[in-house]
Design an enzyme around this catalytic site. Sequence first.
Site, mmCIF file in Angstrom:
data_model
loop_
_atom_site.group_PDB
_atom_site.id
_atom_site.type_symbol
_atom_site.label_atom_id
_atom_site.label_comp_id
_atom_site.label_asym_id
_atom_site.label_seq_id
_atom_site.Cartn_x
_atom_site.Cartn_y
_atom_site.Cartn_z
ATOM 1 N N ASN A 1 4.639 -8.088 -1.559
ATOM 2 C CA ASN A 1 3.268 -7.371 -2.135
ATOM 3 C C ASN A 1 2.377 -8.551 -2.265
ATOM 4 O OD1 ASN A 1 5.486 -5.484 -3.229
ATOM 5 N ND2 ASN A 1 3.584 -4.279 -3.074
ATOM 6 N N ARG B 1 10.323 -3.129 -8.752
ATOM 7 C CA ARG B 1 10.778 -1.912 -7.947
ATOM 8 C C ARG B 1 10.740 -2.519 -6.568
ATOM 9 N NH1 ARG B 1 8.724 0.703 -3.652
ATOM 10 N NH2 ARG B 1 6.863 0.841 -4.670
ATOM 11 N N CYS C 1 9.454 -3.498 2.253
ATOM 12 C CA CYS C 1 9.989 -2.577 2.279
ATOM 13 C C CYS C 1 11.272 -2.338 3.366
ATOM 14 C CB CYS C 1 8.854 -1.176 2.721
ATOM 15 S SG CYS C 1 9.438 0.378 2.908
#
Length: 312
Positions: free
Chosen positions: A255, A21, A246
């Site tokens: 991340n 995701r 993002c």
Amino acid sequence: MTNRYVKDFPKSVNIVEVGPRDGLQNEPEILPVETKVAFIEGLAEAGLRQIEMTSFVHPKAVPQLADAAQLIASVTQQPGVVYSALVPNVKGLERAIESGIQRIAVFTAASNSFTKKNIHMTVGESLKTFEQVVQKAKQAGLSVRGYVSTCFVCPYEGDVDPKDVFEVTQRLLEMGVDEVSLGDTVGAAVPTDVYRTVGFITETLAKERLALHFHDTFGTALANVCAGLELGIRTFDSSAGGLGGCPYAPGASGNLATEDLVYLLARMGIESGVDLAKLAQVSGNIEKQLNKELPSRQLKRLKTLNSLPVSS
Ligand code: HMG
Ligand code: MG
């Protein structure tokens, strides 16, 4: 062997894998659904027990994840693995329920400017929306995670007050969210930020219900994990290969790489349940599909050693 200079760390921690995701949402080239299915099934094979698969946001906001329902229907789910999807509003929840997913994650932030850009709501408006979402999700038998973005630095407002993070986190927990993940969305935090903000929050709120979600823009994510461990946090989010970013936090990188987290934990004697070699193979395959080098240090190391078996 015990050593009086080494602190008592936990025997095990939980990793929430967000690569499918948070990782893929930032990739402009749309991957075929079968590539994502193989990625997610490989992550479960490698021992990841919590996998955030996709999101039910507006398909125009994140075109890469527009195939959420088809993806969920196509993944062979393993017993003992919890699969989840991000949901921004009631419309997203309806789509999530229809897909059969068992866990959702709602997401807001500690700063208004970011939340408005991200989901077109103020923090207050998002919390009102989530009250409805959480209630309906629970009625439908789903469990709910929550994210608070910009817990340390907001890309538009700068440093964030720990009290603002505390208030949003407390509201999410009070409305029935079972775990809140505190996000360093821009990847700017350093351990003193973690001590200050997470230390402040854990004076009042249960550590067991908190997770930490570090992006690694400045290479400080692992140091921040250590600060989190010292503060008693036992759940950390990361993404395979260090994929991600993002779309609403310009300049933010991926991340913390799951391989690098797994290595750190293993070397510290903390069990994560993840097989590093298997995971690196899965990340190596997605790297090949994306045709770009991923930032994970362990992945780079295994490639240099030529010991990364990548299937075609
Ligand atoms: P909006 O345009 O304000 O929505 O978008 P709206 O309620 O005004 O509705 C407009 C239209 O969108 C309507 O359709 C709705 O039905 C439709 P129309 O009547 O015009 O035909 N719509 C939807 N369609 C599909 N799924 C939905 C949905 N909702 C409305 N869920 C919205 C608001 C929240 C939907 C939009 O801004 C959005 O999708 N944002 C998502 C942004 C996003 O995915 N960001 C990245 C994830 S957050 C993150 O990465 C941070 C995190 O990792 C932690 C960290 O690192 O800090 C979690
Ligand atoms: Mg994130």
